[in-house]
Design a protein around this motif. Structure first.
Motif, PDB file in Angstrom:
ATOM      1  N   ARG A  23       0.833  -1.201   0.000  1.00  0.00           N
ATOM      2  CA  ARG A  23       0.000   0.000   0.000  1.00  0.00           C
ATOM      3  C   ARG A  23       0.873   1.258   0.000  1.00  0.00           C
ATOM      4  O   ARG A  23       0.539   2.247  -0.661  1.00  0.00           O
ATOM      5  CB  ARG A  23      -0.923  -0.012   1.218  1.00  0.00           C
ATOM      6  N   VAL A  26       2.317   1.659  -3.615  1.00  0.00           N
ATOM      7  CA  VAL A  26       1.294   2.076  -4.588  1.00  0.00           C
ATOM      8  C   VAL A  26       0.851   3.513  -4.327  1.00  0.00           C
ATOM      9  O   VAL A  26       0.445   4.222  -5.257  1.00  0.00           O
ATOM     10  CB  VAL A  26       0.099   1.098  -4.533  1.00  0.00           C
ATOM     11  N   ILE A 114       3.437  -6.840  -7.908  1.00  0.00           N
ATOM     12  CA  ILE A 114       4.086  -5.696  -7.263  1.00  0.00           C
ATOM     13  C   ILE A 114       5.230  -5.123  -8.092  1.00  0.00           C
ATOM     14  O   ILE A 114       5.478  -3.908  -8.058  1.00  0.00           O
ATOM     15  CB  ILE A 114       4.591  -6.085  -5.851  1.00  0.00           C
ATOM     16  N   ARG A 117       4.482  -2.264 -10.792  1.00  0.00           N
ATOM     17  CA  ARG A 117       3.942  -1.094 -10.097  1.00  0.00           C
ATOM     18  C   ARG A 117       5.031  -0.376  -9.304  1.00  0.00           C
ATOM     19  O   ARG A 117       5.009   0.847  -9.169  1.00  0.00           O
ATOM     20  CB  ARG A 117       2.792  -1.524  -9.169  1.00  0.00           C
ATOM     21  N   THR A 118       5.969  -1.149  -8.777  1.00  0.00           N
ATOM     22  CA  THR A 118       7.083  -0.534  -8.056  1.00  0.00           C
ATOM     23  C   THR A 118       8.049   0.137  -9.013  1.00  0.00           C
ATOM     24  O   THR A 118       8.569   1.227  -8.727  1.00  0.00           O
ATOM     25  CB  THR A 118       7.823  -1.603  -7.235  1.00  0.00           C
ATOM     26  N   ARG A 121       7.066   3.617 -10.135  1.00  0.00           N
ATOM     27  CA  ARG A 121       7.147   4.592  -9.034  1.00  0.00           C
ATOM     28  C   ARG A 121       8.597   4.859  -8.643  1.00  0.00           C
ATOM     29  O   ARG A 121       8.929   5.976  -8.231  1.00  0.00           O
ATOM     30  CB  ARG A 121       6.318   4.088  -7.854  1.00  0.00           C
TER      31      ARG A 121
END
Length: 738
Positions: A23, A26, A114, A117-118, A121
């Protein structure tokens, strides 16, 4: 039953913290729309492939699970000395096999979710600072690492509790429950087999997918003048998606299988210790001590991940090491508490064995860091050799890779010898072997953090690719930060491969010793021992059948490595042909169509992962069944002993092979990265007029890196999973070798 409650609680805490970190990751912003668009494509390709791979793994695993059940349901024999009735044992083995396979697939699914998405970012975070990008990437990797360790605890602990409850352990007298506990590791032996089998297929498929795309993208870049991180290159997207399905998902499943096998081996040795000694606190305490110590290691990992911070002046790798040291120190405290609680008067000796394991893990990491990091002599010598051409770069890389395999194993040998001697000083029968088991748990205590470092590598690699495809020209400082992290990630991946190989070398002794002890115990009901010889822990090395088993084990390792590399080359050639077709006449503004590359690589990966996995399972079973007919009165356990020789030889060959392949590939990769930062002329040479030309030194380093990719990310990891699966196979099918 406090031990089981602690184990299950530790697993649940690890899962809860993994959700918290997911969380947090994200919630970090990905501010660049172009970055989000590229990341969404990568994510879609990776998740689509993983769904297809999971369905194939499920179907093939169901076939093997059915074979296990039928073997115990139809082929059982009178007089078998099984822990529970044969049919019930078949049910538990099949059930635990299914749970293990499903858990391995689940760890890969979490990593697939994960990682992309990591990456986006982390790429966005690199616009602000190196520290933010580092924290995002490591915490994203920790989601996978914590999930892996938590699932291994919940799986083994949960199945242990289920068998105990089914057999009346929770509702019976304490003495009855304690008598049942030492047999349970054999009842749930299907769990490490299911985890290893699914992980091997995931590693074979993911490695082929990732490295075929990488190979095709690199060769296409050299041939048609397209960079590997260029949307005009049709293989770029599948290359970046391959980092997720191979280096993240495949490795997560592989490390999960390793931790399960090593935990199960330590539990088996704990059962041997309890059966052969009086005065120990309880069977539950001794058998579950490995899982309790791992639960404390998992809690220590939470603190290690959260202390990692850096700035633009500090070497980013030192920040990762700081988190490792915090994890190791806290884990040492946890081992001390667990040993004092569960091992009674012998706790000091076994606590010292655990410390030896912790120090060994850190020592292996530092030795590998020396050989693979850009700051040190080996990588710089390789970069210097590249000035003389590709042949010199390749040969020098091979020489350093061979050299780099020696010191880590010497460290492991010293740890094995030291922990065995310390354990033997306890005065307990099998105390030396249990000391080695505790040292293995000491090494494994940092596994959650080490796996976070392992996932950190492909995450920052993907982040760098996203930056190169979007903002690299406008923001060279951002590209520079991701290059720094990419170099750190290459070293981190090499360290974790060496770490897992070292743990495998320690754990192999436990698994083989448990296998031999159980084979002799079960043989007592089939033939009366003469002067106790059939119960001795002795393998008759003068038998040609035993020598044959050892040869087969080595051949299996070499065959699997060759098969992995060949599969990557075949699929990579198809990718290269597709890139040639698309780029034969590039109009202005051309963007490569990645869909054909995705489809051909996916089909190749799914097709090539089935046969090697099935052959790897079948070989030890065939050897055991075939040599069973060579039994004689003076050596009734020749088949079991030959399979034990197969396990030992395959482990030695596999540990050396995985170390050599992993380190060599990382050395070539980091030498290329070192030259790209400006050493020896950098990536391009600029003449007096400002014209830019390719630097032949960099080109020579690229050749080595291209060769190293399938070695370190396909063949090496597959071998590592193989050497964990072989003991699991033989333990499950042990009754049929006697």
């Amino acid at each position: 039953m406090t031990e089981l409650a602690l184990i299950l609680s530790g697993g649940l805490i690890g899962l809860a913290f993994a959700v918290y970190l997911a969380r947090w990751v994200v919630a970090r912003p990905a501010v660049e729309p172009e970055m989000q668009r590229v990341a969404a494509i990568i994510q879609g390709v990776a998740e689509a492939y993983f769904r297809r791979q999971s369905s194939v793994i499920g179907a093939v695993s169901a076939m093997l699970g059915g074979a296990i059940f039928l073997a115990y349901g139809l082929l059982r024999r009178a007089g078998e000395n099984n822990p529970v009735p044969a049919l019930e044992l078949g049910v538990w083995l099949t059930l635990s096999f299914a749970v293990g396979a499903a858990s391995a697939v689940a760890t890969g699914r979490v990593a697939t979710w994960i990682a992309p998405r990591t990456s986006v970012r982390a790429a966005s975070g690199a616009r602000r600072s190196l520290d933010l990008a580092l924290q995002i990437a490591l915490r994203g990797g920790a989601v996978s690492g914590l999930f892996v360790v938590s699932m291994s605890l919940l799986g083994l602990g949960g199945l242990f509790a289920a068998v105990l409850a089914f057999r009346g352990g929770f509702g019976s007298e304490p003495a009855e429950a304690l008598a049942l506990a030492p047999t349970i590791p054999w009842v749930i032996a299907g769990y490490p087999l299911g985890a290893s089998f699914a992980a091997l297929m995931a590693q074979l498929g993911g490695g082929t997918f990732a490295k075929a795309a990488d190979l095709g993208a690199d060769l296409a870049g050299a041939e048609v003048g397209l960079d590997e991180d260029d949307l005009q290159n049709p293989a770029t997207i599948v290359d970046l998606a391959g980092d997720t399905v191979g280096d993240c998902a495949g490795r997560a499943a592989g490390v999960f299988a390793s931790t399960v096998a090593e935990n199960a081996g330590a539990m088996v040795v704990g059962a041997m210790l309890f059966r052969n000694n009086a005065g120990l606190p309880s069977a539950l305490a001794v058998v579950l001590f490995p899982l309790v110590s791992r639960a404390f290691g998992l809690i220590a990992t939470l603190f290690g991940v959260m202390v990692v911070k850096t700035d633009d002046r500090e070497d980013a790798f030192n920040a990762l090491l700081r988190g490792l040291y915090v994890t190791a120190i806290l884990h040492a405290v946890g081992i001390a508490g667990a040993a004092k609680w569960l091992l009674g008067a012998h706790w000091v000796v076994f606590f010292a064995c655990g410390v030896i394991g912790i120090v060994t893990g850190i020592g292996v990491l530092h030795v590998t860091q020396y050989y693979t990091e850009q700051r040190h002599r080996p990588v710089r010598e390789l970069a210097e050799a590249a000035r003389s051409g590709s042949a010199m770069a390749v040969l020098r890389g091979l020489a350093i890779g061979l050299e780099s395999s020696v010191l880590p194993l010497l460290v492991v040998v010293g740890a094995t010898f030291g922990s065995y001697l310390l354990g033997a000083r306890s005065g307990l029968a099998w105390g030396g072997l249990f000391g080695t088991a505790v040292a293995t748990m000491g090494m494994l205590g940092t596994a959650g953090y080490v796996l976070a470092m392992d996932a950190f590598g492909p995450i920052v690699d993907n982040a760098g690719g996203i930056v190169a495809l979007t903002v690299a020209r406008e923001r060279p400082d951002v590209r520079g930060r991701t290059l720094v992290l990419d170099a750190v990630g290459n070293t981190a991946k090499a360290l974790t491969k060496a770490y897992t190989a070292g743990v495998a070398a320690l754990a192999s002794l436990l698994l083989v010793a448990g296998y031999l002890d159980e084979s002799r115990r079960r043989a007592l009901t089939l033939s009366a021992p003469s002067s106790g010889e059939t119960t001795a822990m002795v393998v008759r090395l003068d038998r040609p059948e035993v020598y044959l088993g050892a040869l087969v084990g080595i051949l299996l390792v070499f065959w699997l490595a060759g098969r992995c590399i060949r599969n990557v080359l075949q699929a990579g050639r198809r990718v290269l042909d597709e890139v040639r077709r698309q780029t034969r006449a590039r109009p202005p503004g051309f963007v490569g169509d990645h869909e054909p590359c995705v489809e051909m690589v996916s089909r190749a990966a799914l097709r090539h992962m089935i046969a090697p996995a099935l052959v790897s399972v079948a070989v030890p079973v065939v050897v055991g069944l075939a040599l069973r007919f060579a039994r004689t009165e003076d050596n009734p356990l020749v088949a079991a002993d030959s399979v034990a020789a197969l396990l030992m030889a395959a482990t030695v060959a596999g540990v050396l092979g995985s170390l050599f392949l992993g380190n060599t590939g990382a050395i070539w990769d980091n030498a290329r990265q070192y030259i790209a930062t400006g050493a020896h002329g950098g990536r391009y040479l600029v003449d007096e007029t400002g014209a830019r030309a390719d630097n032949p030194t960099y080109g020579a380093a690229v050749v080595g890196d291209t060769i190293g990719d399938p070695l370190k990310d396909a063949a090496g990891p597959a071998i590592h999973v193989l050497i964990k699966m072989l003991p699991a196979v033989t333990i499950v099918f042990l009754p049929f070798f006697i």
